[in-house]
Write an enzyme that holds these catalytic residues in place. Structure first.
Site, PDB file in Angstrom:
ATOM      1  N   LYS A   1       0.829  -1.368   0.024  1.00  0.00           N
ATOM      2  CA  LYS A   1       0.178   0.017  -0.071  1.00  0.00           C
ATOM      3  C   LYS A   1       0.873   1.097  -0.054  1.00  0.00           C
ATOM      4  CE  LYS A   1       0.831  -1.914   3.925  1.00  0.00           C
ATOM      5  NZ  LYS A   1       0.646  -2.880   4.591  1.00  0.00           N
TER       6      LYS A   1
ATOM      7  N   GLY B   1      -5.900  -6.783   4.339  1.00  0.00           N
ATOM      8  CA  GLY B   1      -5.220  -7.940   4.379  1.00  0.00           C
ATOM      9  C   GLY B   1      -6.279  -9.020   3.842  1.00  0.00           C
TER      10      GLY B   1
ATOM     11  N   LYS C   1      -4.036   3.116   3.163  1.00  0.00           N
ATOM     12  CA  LYS C   1      -4.898   2.148   2.862  1.00  0.00           C
ATOM     13  C   LYS C   1      -6.397   3.009   2.608  1.00  0.00           C
ATOM     14  CE  LYS C   1      -3.216  -1.794   5.416  1.00  0.00           C
ATOM     15  NZ  LYS C   1      -3.086  -2.110   6.599  1.00  0.00           N
TER      16      LYS C   1
HETATM   17  P1  NAP Z   1       8.837  -9.406   4.858  1.00  0.00           P
HETATM   18  O1  NAP Z   1       8.664 -10.325   5.757  1.00  0.00           O
HETATM   19  O2  NAP Z   1       9.786  -8.079   5.459  1.00  0.00           O
HETATM   20  O3  NAP Z   1       9.560  -9.814   3.597  1.00  0.00           O
HETATM   21  C1  NAP Z   1      10.193  -9.109   2.599  1.00  0.00           C
HETATM   22  C2  NAP Z   1      10.904 -10.245   1.433  1.00  0.00           C
HETATM   23  O4  NAP Z   1      11.282  -9.315   0.484  1.00  0.00           O
HETATM   24  C3  NAP Z   1      11.976 -10.953   2.174  1.00  0.00           C
HETATM   25  O5  NAP Z   1      11.978 -12.084   1.719  1.00  0.00           O
HETATM   26  C4  NAP Z   1      12.977  -9.974   1.581  1.00  0.00           C
HETATM   27  O6  NAP Z   1      14.459 -10.812   1.485  1.00  0.00           O
HETATM   28  C5  NAP Z   1      12.547  -9.609   0.147  1.00  0.00           C
HETATM   29  N1  NAP Z   1      13.354  -8.528  -0.226  1.00  0.00           N
HETATM   30  C6  NAP Z   1      13.423  -7.105   0.503  1.00  0.00           C
HETATM   31  N2  NAP Z   1      14.180  -6.259  -0.032  1.00  0.00           N
HETATM   32  C7  NAP Z   1      14.669  -7.016  -1.101  1.00  0.00           C
HETATM   33  C8  NAP Z   1      15.530  -6.784  -2.327  1.00  0.00           C
HETATM   34  N3  NAP Z   1      16.224  -5.422  -2.316  1.00  0.00           N
HETATM   35  N4  NAP Z   1      15.806  -7.480  -3.208  1.00  0.00           N
HETATM   36  C9  NAP Z   1      15.378  -8.741  -3.290  1.00  0.00           C
HETATM   37  N5  NAP Z   1      14.524  -9.213  -2.090  1.00  0.00           N
HETATM   38  C10 NAP Z   1      14.361  -8.402  -1.079  1.00  0.00           C
HETATM   39  O7  NAP Z   1       7.641  -8.338   4.493  1.00  0.00           O
HETATM   40  P2  NAP Z   1       6.034  -8.845   4.695  1.00  0.00           P
HETATM   41  O8  NAP Z   1       5.452  -8.859   6.029  1.00  0.00           O
HETATM   42  O9  NAP Z   1       6.023 -10.350   4.012  1.00  0.00           O
HETATM   43  O10 NAP Z   1       5.319  -7.730   3.646  1.00  0.00           O
HETATM   44  C11 NAP Z   1       5.358  -7.675   2.227  1.00  0.00           C
HETATM   45  C12 NAP Z   1       4.606  -6.454   1.474  1.00  0.00           C
HETATM   46  O11 NAP Z   1       3.329  -7.191   2.056  1.00  0.00           O
HETATM   47  C13 NAP Z   1       4.815  -5.208   2.446  1.00  0.00           C
HETATM   48  O12 NAP Z   1       4.452  -4.175   1.241  1.00  0.00           O
HETATM   49  C14 NAP Z   1       3.606  -5.031   3.350  1.00  0.00           C
HETATM   50  O13 NAP Z   1       3.234  -3.972   3.564  1.00  0.00           O
HETATM   51  C15 NAP Z   1       2.657  -5.820   2.593  1.00  0.00           C
HETATM   52  N6  NAP Z   1       1.420  -6.612   3.604  1.00  0.00           N
HETATM   53  C16 NAP Z   1       2.096  -7.225   4.934  1.00  0.00           C
HETATM   54  C17 NAP Z   1       1.090  -7.896   5.442  1.00  0.00           C
HETATM   55  C18 NAP Z   1       1.341  -8.499   6.741  1.00  0.00           C
HETATM   56  O14 NAP Z   1       0.620  -8.832   7.607  1.00  0.00           O
HETATM   57  N7  NAP Z   1       2.527  -8.786   7.240  1.00  0.00           N
HETATM   58  C19 NAP Z   1      -0.406  -7.730   5.233  1.00  0.00           C
HETATM   59  C20 NAP Z   1      -0.632  -6.996   3.992  1.00  0.00           C
HETATM   60  C21 NAP Z   1       0.171  -6.440   3.340  1.00  0.00           C
HETATM   61  P3  NAP Z   1      15.066 -11.927   2.757  1.00  0.00           P
HETATM   62  O15 NAP Z   1      13.893 -12.790   3.175  1.00  0.00           O
HETATM   63  O16 NAP Z   1      16.024 -12.584   2.122  1.00  0.00           O
HETATM   64  O17 NAP Z   1      15.294 -10.679   3.563  1.00  0.00           O
HETATM   65  N1  HSE Z   2       1.232  -3.802   8.922  1.00  0.00           N
HETATM   66  C1  HSE Z   2       0.129  -3.969   8.466  1.00  0.00           C
HETATM   67  C2  HSE Z   2      -1.244  -3.856   9.756  1.00  0.00           C
HETATM   68  C3  HSE Z   2      -0.162  -5.027   7.648  1.00  0.00           C
HETATM   69  O1  HSE Z   2      -0.637  -3.997  10.902  1.00  0.00           O
HETATM   70  O2  HSE Z   2      -2.228  -3.996   9.468  1.00  0.00           O
HETATM   71  C4  HSE Z   2      -1.355  -5.407   6.891  1.00  0.00           C
HETATM   72  O3  HSE Z   2      -1.401  -4.231   5.978  1.00  0.00           O
END
Ligand code: NAP
Ligand code: HSE
Length: 438
Positions: free
Chosen positions: A107, A136, A207
């Site tokens: 987002k 989500g 969002k």
């Molecule tokens: P995360 O756990 O930090 O995962 C990020 C991934 O991207 C990791 O695998 C990392 O590699 C890789 N990465 C980061 N920079 C990179 C680069 N320069 N080159 C190659 N790979 C790279 O993040 P996440 O929680 O999954 O969130 C991902 C996205 O989803 C974000 O935009 C977040 O806002 C969105 N989101 C998350 C949630 C939630 O509940 N977490 C919910 C809705 C939306 P490594 O593993 O090797 O470090």
């Molecule tokens: N960090 C975000 C939250 C993940 O807590 O809502 C979902 O977008």
């Protein structure tokens, strides 16, 4: 008989990316049934190849080389799950230029660079799908972009940040401290890489901006409306709100007022018996008001690995079956002329809860209520809990909390009164000012 496999790249195999890979590898028959063909993960791009991963992928799939995706014409869909603005922007633009449709949950990226990215997708004849970017696992993008399209949405009230909602719930239901609840939210994978975006209201504001763009055709930067978070709240605020019959929620609101949009993201007192107040943990909720259908309520897990991966995977299936273009087209249909103006923040109005720490001495209450009265703010209740009778110590003032609930006032009136209160020597710094939902 199914079509040839859709070849997919996952760019970012962290919390959400792992969830997507797990769904695709653990439920292949379901995917074929829904998508009409298999979905094969051809590449998963990460930074650190040595990190242990919670999903088993065939040899050669995991890579740190983004070019292996860009240059592979067989990969037609890429999922950006790296997060952040850079290099995510450059990566998404390169994927589109290489002819790939893109799914993203980012987002922050859409809020900051949405115009540029959507324009690039149009230029290259590709699609961006972003169901997981808001709320989500709740299918709210499809709801606002497609299912409600017979309506003009006239208002929305929503809990859009799972981390903040989890923290508030832990503070309320388990008397956890703010800090320990935040650490738990991080450990559970709800928080952003930079959790200040969650707790200062930015993530919810981004969002809300996406929902408003879909619902009202207006792109509103976060600087154009009030955004505050839960990071200044204390256990005592939760308790005072409870005593008054309310729960505190980080509420994102947008409503049409005389043809203008009143928008805000801020901690808000919501009556305890309302479903929004009873939305706990990492759950999000969205209450939409359509001019034809009336009120529609959505709720579900707004953060976390599998709920978010559920929405991302639905976008991949939509792309496979040719359905994902719809929301993207919807954005295209809004012309500049249909944009709704945003009400200046000083003209937006609400009821308010104020918590002041004041010196326990004569005339303090009168000074405070005089300031509110002169700013034309009408009071609905004033509570000063009884303080113990103590011997006055020379030079040391006894302090007590003063809780004030106001009737409706504009943000301008409240800001002006607050500036005057700040100058009273009998009012301690650290005033808490929260909106109260109607
Ligand atoms: P995360 O756990 O930090 O995962 C990020 C991934 O991207 C990791 O695998 C990392 O590699 C890789 N990465 C980061 N920079 C990179 C680069 N320069 N080159 C190659 N790979 C790279 O993040 P996440 O929680 O999954 O969130 C991902 C996205 O989803 C974000 O935009 C977040 O806002 C969105 N989101 C998350 C949630 C939630 O509940 N977490 C919910 C809705 C939306 P490594 O593993 O090797 O470090
Ligand atoms: N960090 C975000 C939250 C993940 O807590 O809502 C979902 O977008």
């Amino acid at each position: 008989m199914s079509l040839p496999a859709l070849n997919l790249a996952i760019v970012g195999l962290g919390n959400v990316g792992t969830g997507v890979a797990r769904i695709l590898t653990e439920h292949p028959e379901r995917i074929v049934r829904r998508a009409g063909r298999p979905v094969a993960i051809k590449k998963a791009v990460v930074r650190d190849l040595t990190k242990p991963r919670d999903v088993q992928l065939p040899a050669g799939v995991l890579t740190a080389d983004l070019d292996s995706v860009i240059k592979d014409p067989e990969i037609t869909v890429a999922v950006e799950l790296m997060g952040g603005l850079h290099p995510a922007r450059e990566v998404v633009l390169a994927l589109l230029a290489a002819g790939k449709d893109v799914v993203t949950a980012n987002k922050a990226l859409l809020h900051e660079y949405g115009d540029e990215i959507f324009a690039a997708a149009r230029e290259h004849g590709r699609t961006i799908a972003f169901e997981a970017a808001v709320a989500g696992g709740i299918p709210i993008i499809a709801a606002v972009g497609q299912s409600m399209s017979a309506n003009q949405i006239v208002g929305l009230q929503a809990i859009l940040n799972g981390t903040s909602n989890y923290i508030l719930s832990e503070m309320l239901l388990h008397q956890k401290s703010y800090q320990s609840a935040l650490s738990q939210a991080q450990a559970l994978g709800y928080a952003e890489a930079d959790p200040s975006l969650d707790v200062n209201g930015t993530d919810a504001a981004q969002k809300l901006g996406i929902l408003v763009q879909l619902a009202f055709g207006t792109k509103v930067p976060t600087a154009a409306f009030h955004v505050s978070g839960i990071d200044k709240l204390e256990q005592t605020d939760i308790q005072q709100a409870t005593a008054l019959g309310y729960a505190i929620k980080l509420l994102a609101t947008a409503k049409l007022v005389d043809g203008k949009l009143q928008m805000s993201v801020r901690p808000t007192l919501v009556r305890k018996d309302r479903p929004l107040a009873q939305t706990h943990g990492p759950f999000n909720a969205v209450l939409l008001d359509g001019d034809v259908v009336g009120s529609v309520w959505y709720s579900g897990r707004g953060a976390g690995q599998l709920p978010t991966a559920s929405a991302v995977t639905a976008d991949i299936i939509d792309l496979a079956i040719g359905r994902a273009q719809l929301t993207f087209k919807q954005l295209d249909l809004w012309g500049e002329s249909s944009a709704v103006p945003v009400l200046p923040e000083s003209e937006t109005y609400s009821r308010y809860f104020m918590r002041l720490i004041v010196e326990d001495r004569p005339h303090v209450m009168a000074d405070v209520t005089d300031i509110l009265g002169r700013n034309n703010i009408s009071l609905s209740s004033v509570i000063q809990p009884e303080a113990p009778e103590v011997e006055a110590t020379a030079g040391v003032a006894q302090v007590v909390p003063l809780i004030i609930m106001t009737h409706r006032a504009t943000t301008g009136q409240i800001a002006s009164a607050d500036a005057e209160l700040a100058k009273l020597s009998t009012v301690r710094p650290g005033r808490v000012l929260l909106a109260v939902a109607d």
